[in-house]
Motif scaffolding. Structure first.
Motif, PDB file in Angstrom:
ATOM      1  N   GLY A  70     -10.128 -15.495 -25.671  1.00 21.21           N
ATOM      2  CA  GLY A  70     -10.849 -14.868 -26.630  1.00 21.21           C
ATOM      3  C   GLY A  70     -10.158 -13.497 -27.077  1.00 21.21           C
ATOM      4  O   GLY A  70      -9.100 -13.110 -26.763  1.00 21.21           O
ATOM      5  N   LYS A  71     -11.007 -12.790 -28.076  1.00 25.16           N
ATOM      6  CA  LYS A  71     -10.375 -11.455 -28.777  1.00 25.16           C
ATOM      7  C   LYS A  71     -11.324 -10.220 -28.481  1.00 25.16           C
ATOM      8  O   LYS A  71     -10.754  -9.326 -28.758  1.00 25.16           O
ATOM      9  CB  LYS A  71     -10.304 -11.762 -30.282  1.00 25.16           C
ATOM     10  N   THR A  72     -12.392 -10.436 -27.636  1.00 29.15           N
ATOM     11  CA  THR A  72     -13.398  -9.406 -27.443  1.00 29.15           C
ATOM     12  C   THR A  72     -12.771  -8.411 -26.144  1.00 29.15           C
ATOM     13  O   THR A  72     -12.999  -7.271 -26.192  1.00 29.15           O
ATOM     14  CB  THR A  72     -14.664  -9.823 -27.508  1.00 29.15           C
ATOM     15  N   GLY A  73     -12.250  -9.249 -25.204  1.00 28.38           N
ATOM     16  CA  GLY A  73     -11.940  -8.291 -24.006  1.00 28.38           C
ATOM     17  C   GLY A  73     -12.556  -8.721 -22.827  1.00 28.38           C
ATOM     18  O   GLY A  73     -12.852  -9.854 -22.819  1.00 28.38           O
ATOM     19  N   GLY A  74     -12.701  -7.860 -22.031  1.00 30.53           N
ATOM     20  CA  GLY A  74     -13.455  -8.169 -20.779  1.00 30.53           C
ATOM     21  C   GLY A  74     -12.873  -7.103 -19.547  1.00 30.53           C
ATOM     22  O   GLY A  74     -12.470  -6.093 -19.783  1.00 30.53           O
ATOM     23  N   SER A  75     -13.446  -7.347 -18.256  1.00 29.28           N
ATOM     24  CA  SER A  75     -13.289  -6.459 -17.072  1.00 29.28           C
ATOM     25  C   SER A  75     -11.921  -6.697 -16.412  1.00 29.28           C
ATOM     26  O   SER A  75     -11.778  -7.913 -16.044  1.00 29.28           O
ATOM     27  CB  SER A  75     -14.519  -6.546 -16.339  1.00 29.28           C
ATOM     28  N   ILE A  76     -11.649  -5.776 -15.927  1.00 29.86           N
ATOM     29  CA  ILE A  76     -10.233  -5.925 -15.181  1.00 29.86           C
ATOM     30  C   ILE A  76     -10.156  -4.859 -13.887  1.00 29.86           C
ATOM     31  O   ILE A  76     -10.882  -3.876 -14.084  1.00 29.86           O
ATOM     32  CB  ILE A  76      -9.089  -5.857 -15.946  1.00 29.86           C
ATOM     33  N   ARG A  77      -9.544  -4.951 -12.949  1.00 27.71           N
ATOM     34  CA  ARG A  77      -9.372  -4.067 -11.789  1.00 27.71           C
ATOM     35  C   ARG A  77      -8.105  -3.641 -11.952  1.00 27.71           C
ATOM     36  O   ARG A  77      -7.101  -4.154 -11.945  1.00 27.71           O
ATOM     37  CB  ARG A  77      -9.510  -4.833 -10.490  1.00 27.71           C
ATOM     38  N   VAL A  78      -8.123  -2.061 -11.977  1.00 25.84           N
ATOM     39  CA  VAL A  78      -6.980  -1.283 -12.182  1.00 25.84           C
ATOM     40  C   VAL A  78      -6.491  -0.155 -11.176  1.00 25.84           C
ATOM     41  O   VAL A  78      -7.476   0.284 -10.694  1.00 25.84           O
ATOM     42  CB  VAL A  78      -6.940  -0.508 -13.543  1.00 25.84           C
ATOM     43  N   PRO A  79      -5.529  -0.247 -10.652  1.00 25.93           N
ATOM     44  CA  PRO A  79      -5.145   0.897  -9.620  1.00 25.93           C
ATOM     45  C   PRO A  79      -5.460   2.264 -10.358  1.00 25.93           C
ATOM     46  O   PRO A  79      -5.190   2.249 -11.637  1.00 25.93           O
ATOM     47  CB  PRO A  79      -3.724   0.685  -9.079  1.00 25.93           C
ATOM     48  N   PHE A  80      -5.967   3.168  -9.279  1.00 19.97           N
ATOM     49  CA  PHE A  80      -5.831   4.679  -9.763  1.00 19.97           C
ATOM     50  C   PHE A  80      -4.720   5.166 -10.730  1.00 19.97           C
ATOM     51  O   PHE A  80      -3.618   4.636 -10.012  1.00 19.97           O
ATOM     52  CB  PHE A  80      -6.386   5.565  -8.632  1.00 19.97           C
ATOM     53  N   GLY A  81      -4.654   5.714 -11.512  1.00 20.15           N
ATOM     54  CA  GLY A  81      -3.457   6.408 -12.133  1.00 20.15           C
ATOM     55  C   GLY A  81      -3.644   6.576 -14.009  1.00 20.15           C
ATOM     56  O   GLY A  81      -4.812   6.488 -14.333  1.00 20.15           O
ATOM     57  N   THR A  82      -2.583   7.087 -14.290  1.00 17.18           N
ATOM     58  CA  THR A  82      -2.521   7.091 -15.730  1.00 17.18           C
ATOM     59  C   THR A  82      -1.641   6.114 -16.336  1.00 17.18           C
ATOM     60  O   THR A  82      -0.420   6.126 -15.969  1.00 17.18           O
ATOM     61  CB  THR A  82      -2.250   8.660 -16.163  1.00 17.18           C
ATOM     62  N   TYR A  83      -2.091   5.321 -17.552  1.00 19.89           N
ATOM     63  CA  TYR A  83      -1.435   4.680 -17.939  1.00 19.89           C
ATOM     64  C   TYR A  83      -1.170   4.709 -19.523  1.00 19.89           C
ATOM     65  O   TYR A  83      -2.057   5.200 -20.211  1.00 19.89           O
ATOM     66  CB  TYR A  83      -1.974   3.398 -17.872  1.00 19.89           C
ATOM     67  N   ASP A  84      -0.026   4.207 -20.124  1.00 25.60           N
ATOM     68  CA  ASP A  84       0.154   3.900 -21.713  1.00 25.60           C
ATOM     69  C   ASP A  84      -0.248   2.339 -21.704  1.00 25.60           C
ATOM     70  O   ASP A  84       0.361   1.539 -20.920  1.00 25.60           O
ATOM     71  CB  ASP A  84       1.585   4.131 -22.045  1.00 25.60           C
ATOM     72  N   ALA A  85      -1.140   2.084 -22.830  1.00 22.61           N
ATOM     73  CA  ALA A  85      -1.483   0.640 -22.900  1.00 22.61           C
ATOM     74  C   ALA A  85      -0.588   0.217 -24.102  1.00 22.61           C
ATOM     75  O   ALA A  85      -0.771   0.739 -25.101  1.00 22.61           O
ATOM     76  CB  ALA A  85      -2.837   0.566 -22.989  1.00 22.61           C
ATOM     77  N   LEU A  86      -0.554  -0.990 -24.100  1.00 23.27           N
ATOM     78  CA  LEU A  86      -0.052  -1.820 -25.313  1.00 23.27           C
ATOM     79  C   LEU A  86      -0.746  -3.325 -25.239  1.00 23.27           C
ATOM     80  O   LEU A  86      -0.854  -3.914 -24.155  1.00 23.27           O
ATOM     81  CB  LEU A  86       1.331  -2.047 -25.142  1.00 23.27           C
ATOM     82  N   CYS A  87      -1.252  -3.725 -26.380  1.00 21.31           N
ATOM     83  CA  CYS A  87      -1.896  -5.339 -26.343  1.00 21.31           C
ATOM     84  C   CYS A  87      -1.220  -6.043 -27.534  1.00 21.31           C
ATOM     85  O   CYS A  87      -0.678  -5.540 -28.458  1.00 21.31           O
ATOM     86  CB  CYS A  87      -3.318  -5.045 -26.602  1.00 21.31           C
ATOM     87  N   ILE A  88      -1.142  -7.417 -27.183  1.00 25.47           N
ATOM     88  CA  ILE A  88      -0.686  -8.297 -28.238  1.00 25.47           C
ATOM     89  C   ILE A  88      -1.342  -9.637 -28.008  1.00 25.47           C
ATOM     90  O   ILE A  88      -1.670  -9.871 -26.917  1.00 25.47           O
ATOM     91  CB  ILE A  88       0.985  -8.642 -27.979  1.00 25.47           C
ATOM     92  N   ASN A  89      -1.356 -10.405 -29.062  1.00 28.11           N
ATOM     93  CA  ASN A  89      -2.381 -11.684 -28.835  1.00 28.11           C
ATOM     94  C   ASN A  89      -1.296 -12.575 -28.279  1.00 28.11           C
ATOM     95  O   ASN A  89      -0.100 -12.576 -28.634  1.00 28.11           O
ATOM     96  CB  ASN A  89      -2.582 -12.009 -30.232  1.00 28.11           C
TER      97      ASN A  89
END
Length: 317
Positions: A70-89
């Motif tokens: 779908g297009k709404t998102g959800g919950s994920i488990r991510v390691p501690f740290g700082t990230y630059d994010a990018l999304c694409i369908n």
């Protein structure tokens, strides 16, 4: 205090310290659950069936990829740290090619050449487009891109804290929309098949982060259909990845008519200025005034019409 009492007190203190440490990491020694929200306020009508999220550690570690239905998102488990994010369908990707995805600033999205058609397809246009693109302007003919959205967020921190964290990304439409209108057309024969055409000098892809067009030039195909309610006019709408703003390539629009003897007439119109000077580079409207459609046989125009060139085109079937 005897030795037994001291030992019991030591074990109690050790156990208490251990429990306190476990509370601080909230279920894992290295990761935290993050809520991801795709905010479609910039394009509320968008309806992708799935989304992909790429997280790039700012320390240069390996990127992480997450998939959402779908297009709404959800919950994920991510390691501690700082990230630059990018999304694409990630739906409707049979036409798309992703490359250099290991770095956010090199993430490229390209479409591919029109695939071969079989005799059973009854679609000589697809093969014709490729052949004409190579023989007329040196550009290969590529698939028209379909529904594409990208979005990004800089420096998102995943920290050890009891406070819930949410990563919100606003995807934007990455395509460019072109409209062609040819008015005052003579010799239209409305049999429903339309007139195949191509627009050259277009980009074959975009940068996913900046949505800037690539420097690789291709032609995009489309079909000009008669607009019966407006009289003698032809109209087409199609999607592209736009043009490279740095090099400003030339753009020729080529319309093609197949004559009964199997030869093709091709008319080329320079529409470079209309593309370059469009008020909105994401929605370009091209208008051509006057065209005479060549025909051979009784009742039609002669095959020798000014501005139309004869081309010997071999279809790959």
């Amino acid at each position: 205090m005897n030795a037994k009492s001291f030992g019991l007190l030591f074990l109690t203190a050790l156990f208490t310290a251990g429990c306190h440490h476990k509370d601080l990491v909230y279920g894992s020694a290295e990761t935290k659950v993050i809520d991801v929200v795709f905010d479609w306020s910039d394009d509320p009508d968008a309806d992708p069936q799935s989304m992909a999220l790429y997280l790039y550690p700012i320390d240069g570690g390996s990127s992480l990829r997450y998939e959402f239905s779908g297009k709404t998102g959800g919950s994920i488990r991510v390691p501690f740290g700082t990230y630059d994010a990018l999304c694409i369908n990630s739906d409707n990707t049979d036409w798309v090619h992703l490359s250099s995805t290991d770095k956010r600033y090199t993430f490229n999205i390209n479409d591919g050449e029109l695939s071969e058609v079989s005799e059973q397809d009854e679609s000589e246009y697809a093969a014709l487009y490729r052949r004409c693109g190579e023989s007329l302007d040196g550009n290969k003919v590529y698939e028209n891109p379909r529904g594409l959205w990208t979005g990004s967020v800089d420096s998102f921190q995943v920290i050890a804290s009891p406070v819930n964290q949410t990563l919100t990304i606003v995807p934007e439409d990455a395509l460019r929309y072109y409209t062609v209108d040819i008015i005052d057309v003579e010799g239209l024969d409305d049999d429903g098949s339309g007139i195949p055409a191509m627009l050259g000098g277009m980009s074959d892809g975009i940068d996913a982060l900046t949505r800037s067009s690539s420097t690789n030039l291709v032609s995009y195909p489309f079909i000009l259909q008669q607009v019966t309610r407006a009289g003698n006019a032809l109209h087409a709408e199609f999607t592209t990845f736009g043009e490279d703003f740095q090099s400003h390539p030339a753009h020729n629009l080529r319309a093609m008519v197949k004559l009964p003897d199997g030869t093709w007439k091709v008319q080329s119109t320079d529409v470079t200025e209309q593309v370059h000077q469009a008020a909105d580079s994401r929605h370009v409207h091209i208008v051509i005034q006057g065209m005479s459609i060549p025909h051979s046989g009784s009742g039609g125009l002669t095959a020798d019409v000014n501005d139309w060139d004869s081309e010997n085109i071999t279809l790959k079937m």
